[in-house]
Scaffold this active site. Sequence first.
Site, short mmCIF file in Angstrom:
data_model
loop_
_atom_site.label_atom_id
_atom_site.label_comp_id
_atom_site.label_asym_id
_atom_site.label_seq_id
_atom_site.Cartn_x
_atom_site.Cartn_y
_atom_site.Cartn_z
N SER A 171 0.82 -1.21 0.00
CA SER A 171 0.00 0.00 0.00
C SER A 171 0.86 1.27 0.00
O SER A 171 1.65 1.49 -0.90
CB SER A 171 -0.95 -0.04 1.21
OG SER A 171 -1.95 0.93 1.11
N ASP A 222 -10.26 -6.32 -3.27
CA ASP A 222 -9.67 -4.99 -3.34
C ASP A 222 -9.49 -4.51 -4.78
O ASP A 222 -8.51 -3.86 -5.12
CB ASP A 222 -8.31 -5.00 -2.61
CG ASP A 222 -7.71 -3.61 -2.46
OD1 ASP A 222 -8.47 -2.65 -2.24
OD2 ASP A 222 -6.47 -3.48 -2.57
N HIS A 249 -7.76 -5.41 1.25
CA HIS A 249 -6.63 -4.60 0.80
C HIS A 249 -5.31 -5.08 1.42
O HIS A 249 -4.36 -5.36 0.68
CB HIS A 249 -6.89 -3.13 1.15
CG HIS A 249 -5.80 -2.21 0.75
ND1 HIS A 249 -5.40 -2.04 -0.56
CD2 HIS A 249 -5.00 -1.40 1.49
CE1 HIS A 249 -4.40 -1.17 -0.61
NE2 HIS A 249 -4.14 -0.76 0.62
#
Length: 284
Positions: A171, A222, A249
């Site tokens: 991320s 996600d 995610h």
Amino acid sequence: QRLTRCTSGARLLCCSSAEADALHVLSAGWDEDLRMRSWLAAPLLLLALSARCEGLVQSQRFSVSLSTTRETLHVHALTASPPPGAPVHGTVILLHGAVFKAQTWNEVGSLEALAKAGFRAIAIDLPGYGDHLSGSKKLSSAAKETFLHDFIEVAVPDVAAGQKVGIIAASMGGSVATPFVVNHPDAIAGYVPVAAVLEVTSMRKRQNVAELPTLIVWGENDHPDSSRARMYKTLFPQHQMYVMPDAPHPCYLKDPELFNSLLIDFFAGPSPASKQPLHMHARW
């Protein structure tokens, strides 16, 4: 010492079976709906326990002088290395997401798994995140441009002599990884972006990473067909994408064992223990 797994699925390194049982009792009361919050709170308890353990994972600090801003940062990281006498195949750097920290990679067992596979693993606590172990100030855009390069110069000095490193970025960690990846692809054995942030400006240097082995990991829940995921495929033509089933995610939380097996397969090559054999592998 023993490695146990609490109800939330976190991997914990405990100093005794009594402590492991105590953790199990504590975790058993966690509401299923608060599973994500449990993952975020668990490191506070883990740090207190693991500080007394002599395991593979150690806490280290590195003094990093940023070449862009001339600041000196005291960066905290968790490191894990193969047992004494065992060969070391290379170093893998792990970068966490915005609501996580270095300890997250310890909880899901990635540091231990990489160390046992023959790699030195370094999970960085990014400045401004987690428990602020690397300071409370977040990196500026200018600092992000060279932070990872400057850190690696200190933590992995052999890179200057031609040794490569592996990079894992989850991320937000992609915003720190991308500048190093696109500017120094020859120093990288393989890149694993985990639904990672991708700076659009990096697309201008796509030719730099045309030959870089890349394992793109995404959670099924996600949007693995998102524009960002497609951009990764375009920027890194030498890629394999793996979508983790029914995963969010932070997909490594859903099935840490599967996630770690993907890392080992990618960085160390296929083995009989591979849960999902890959056709793309890092080149050391």
